[in-house]
Design an enzyme around this catalytic site. Structure first.
Site, PDB file in Angstrom:
ATOM      1  N   ASP A  58       0.875  -1.181   0.000  1.00 11.38           N
ATOM      2  CA  ASP A  58       0.000   0.000   0.000  1.00 11.38           C
ATOM      3  C   ASP A  58       0.908   1.225   0.000  1.00 11.38           C
ATOM      4  O   ASP A  58       1.694   1.426   0.924  1.00 11.38           O
ATOM      5  CB  ASP A  58      -0.886  -0.036   1.263  1.00 11.38           C
ATOM      6  CG  ASP A  58      -2.003   1.005   1.221  1.00 11.38           C
ATOM      7  OD1 ASP A  58      -1.872   1.998   0.469  1.00 11.38           O
ATOM      8  OD2 ASP A  58      -2.995   0.833   1.961  1.00 11.38           O
ATOM      9  N   ASP A  85      -3.311   7.374  -3.498  1.00  2.83           N
ATOM     10  CA  ASP A  85      -3.153   6.283  -2.532  1.00  2.83           C
ATOM     11  C   ASP A  85      -3.575   5.005  -3.268  1.00  2.83           C
ATOM     12  O   ASP A  85      -4.692   4.941  -3.794  1.00  2.83           O
ATOM     13  CB  ASP A  85      -4.071   6.607  -1.345  1.00  2.83           C
ATOM     14  CG  ASP A  85      -4.048   5.573  -0.241  1.00  2.83           C
ATOM     15  OD1 ASP A  85      -3.310   4.594  -0.339  1.00  2.83           O
ATOM     16  OD2 ASP A  85      -4.805   5.776   0.736  1.00  2.83           O
ATOM     17  N   HIS A 141     -11.937   6.081   1.673  1.00  3.78           N
ATOM     18  CA  HIS A 141     -11.902   7.382   2.346  1.00  3.78           C
ATOM     19  C   HIS A 141     -11.737   8.510   1.363  1.00  3.78           C
ATOM     20  O   HIS A 141     -11.314   8.304   0.221  1.00  3.78           O
ATOM     21  CB  HIS A 141     -10.727   7.385   3.334  1.00  3.78           C
ATOM     22  CG  HIS A 141      -9.439   6.911   2.735  1.00  3.78           C
ATOM     23  ND1 HIS A 141      -8.574   7.742   2.075  1.00  3.78           N
ATOM     24  CD2 HIS A 141      -8.892   5.664   2.647  1.00  3.78           C
ATOM     25  CE1 HIS A 141      -7.545   7.033   1.635  1.00  3.78           C
ATOM     26  NE2 HIS A 141      -7.716   5.767   1.950  1.00  3.78           N
ATOM     27  N   HIS A 194      -6.375  10.374   5.069  1.00  2.00           N
ATOM     28  CA  HIS A 194      -7.703   9.825   5.334  1.00  2.00           C
ATOM     29  C   HIS A 194      -8.653  10.953   5.707  1.00  2.00           C
ATOM     30  O   HIS A 194      -8.874  11.237   6.877  1.00  2.00           O
ATOM     31  CB  HIS A 194      -7.665   8.759   6.434  1.00  2.00           C
ATOM     32  CG  HIS A 194      -7.162   7.443   5.922  1.00  2.00           C
ATOM     33  ND1 HIS A 194      -7.281   6.271   6.612  1.00  2.00           N
ATOM     34  CD2 HIS A 194      -6.536   7.118   4.762  1.00  2.00           C
ATOM     35  CE1 HIS A 194      -6.743   5.282   5.894  1.00  2.00           C
ATOM     36  NE2 HIS A 194      -6.270   5.771   4.777  1.00  2.00           N
ATOM     37  N   GLU A 232     -10.830   1.034  -1.030  1.00  2.11           N
ATOM     38  CA  GLU A 232      -9.864  -0.016  -0.698  1.00  2.11           C
ATOM     39  C   GLU A 232     -10.512  -1.197   0.007  1.00  2.11           C
ATOM     40  O   GLU A 232     -10.466  -1.309   1.213  1.00  2.11           O
ATOM     41  CB  GLU A 232      -8.657   0.512   0.083  1.00  2.11           C
ATOM     42  CG  GLU A 232      -8.906   1.312   1.314  1.00  2.11           C
ATOM     43  CD  GLU A 232      -7.572   1.709   2.002  1.00  2.11           C
ATOM     44  OE1 GLU A 232      -6.634   0.899   2.000  1.00  2.11           O
ATOM     45  OE2 GLU A 232      -7.499   2.820   2.522  1.00  2.11           O
ATOM     46  N   GLU A 249      -6.594  -1.350  -3.948  1.00  2.00           N
ATOM     47  CA  GLU A 249      -6.972   0.052  -3.717  1.00  2.00           C
ATOM     48  C   GLU A 249      -6.637   0.917  -4.920  1.00  2.00           C
ATOM     49  O   GLU A 249      -5.609   0.727  -5.564  1.00  2.00           O
ATOM     50  CB  GLU A 249      -6.227   0.620  -2.492  1.00  2.00           C
ATOM     51  CG  GLU A 249      -6.530   2.093  -2.241  1.00  2.00           C
ATOM     52  CD  GLU A 249      -5.889   2.653  -0.982  1.00  2.00           C
ATOM     53  OE1 GLU A 249      -4.901   2.080  -0.500  1.00  2.00           O
ATOM     54  OE2 GLU A 249      -6.391   3.676  -0.491  1.00  2.00           O
TER      55      GLU A 249
HETATM   56 CO    CO Z   1      -6.032   4.352   1.475  1.00  2.09          CO
END
Ligand code: CO
Length: 304
Positions: free
Chosen positions: A91, A102, A162, A170, A195, A290
């Site tokens: 990640d 992200d 998010h 976030h 995600e 994600e």
């Molecule tokens: Co994330």
């Protein structure tokens, strides 16, 4: 969101894409997790797209294995080695002037958990299909959970997608990974990440003992001079973005035990917060997928 901001998100996404494809080629079983993390973080800061500005890591690369779902990053001196049978969640995030992409993927070299990984990816695609302006958060969660349950796995209920804000990894809202009647909507002009996590565990993660990732909470006055110095470096280097201690070790020039005291002091003063490793039940496995996207100019653009 201004056009200029959208362009920064898109550029961060292009860089993240290159980092992901390089990482997928480079990561091999037998490597130390620390080496993998350092390579990825280095490629975030060194890849340039069309000679434009470079990105910075938005947070320490998370390399969570097997029952660990999130928030593991190797510390300096970490000797953990990637095994063929491991299920590794990579990640990573990069940002340009705080505008973040992200993104995450899962690797498993002996393919013993290929179906779980495909399921997380399928759930992400199902969620992204309906993630448009005015999409209800509960419906996105419903689509994600349905895709995961349909393949015989559980969706982790207390991990979620998010919003993304400038220097905010976030931001609100949380986008659920399970069915709910949440009628809050996605809005044009914002950035988000979906995600989903698929698991053969119960679908619920708990905080472990270990924390290697921290973030500034509020700049308070602390007495310990080492803690004060550490707080200065943190505020200057990362603003409110998460960081790993290995990122500031060189800058601090203090012995390990002083660093540990300083961290404890900053945690106690609530100047920083920690992100403990989040794990499923022992011997259960978690896969993650994600992607980040922006809703801009009347359409959803997937960044990476
Ligand atoms: Co994330």
């Amino acid at each position: 969101m201004e056009k200029e901001e959208a362009e920064k998100y898109i550029l961060a996404g292009q860089i993240a894409k290159s980092v992901v494809s390089k990482a997928k080629k480079d990561i091999k079983p037998g490597q130390k997790l620390l080496e993998i993390a350092l390579n990825i973080e280095k490629s975030i800061t060194s890849i340039a797209v069309d000679g434009k500005e470079k990105a910075k890591p938005a947070f320490p690369v998370n390399l969570s294995i097997n029952e660990n779902a999130a928030h593991f990053t190797p510390e300096t001196g970490c000797e953990l080695v990637l095994k063929e049978s491991d299920v590794l969640k990579v990640d990573l995030g990069c940002h340009i002037d705080g505008f973040i992409c992200d993104t995450a993927f899962t690797l498993n070299f002996d393919n013993s958990h290929a179906k779980m990984i495909e399921t997380a990816e399928l759930a992400l695609e199902e969620g992204l299909k309906i993630a448009v302006d005015k999409a209800e958060l509960g419906k996105i969660g419903t689509a994600i959970e349905k895709a995961i349950k349909g393949k015989g796995f559980n969706s982790i209920q207390n991990l979620s997608g998010h919003g993304l804000g400038q220097f905010e990894t976030h931001a609100s809202p949380s986008i659920p990974n399970i069915a709910s009647g949440n009628s809050k909507q996605l809005e044009e002009g914002n950035a988000y990440a979906l995600e989903p996590f698929a698991t053969d565990g119960e679908g619920y993660v708990r905080e472990g003992m270990q924390s290697e990732i921290f973030a500034l909470e509020k700049p308070v006055l602390v007495r310990n001079p080492h803690a004060r110095k550490m707080l200065e470096v943190i505020a200057e280097e990362f603003q409110t973005l998460p960081f790993a201690l290995r990122w500031i070790e060189e800058k601090l020039k203090m012995p390990e035990f002083q660093r540990k005291v300083a961290v404890r002091e900053l945690l106690r003063a609530k100047a920083i917060r920690s992100f403990p490793v989040l794990h499923e039940q022992p011997r259960k496995i978690v896969a993650q997928a994600e992607k980040s996207f922006i809703l801009f100019d009347g359409k959803a653009t997937v960044l990476c």
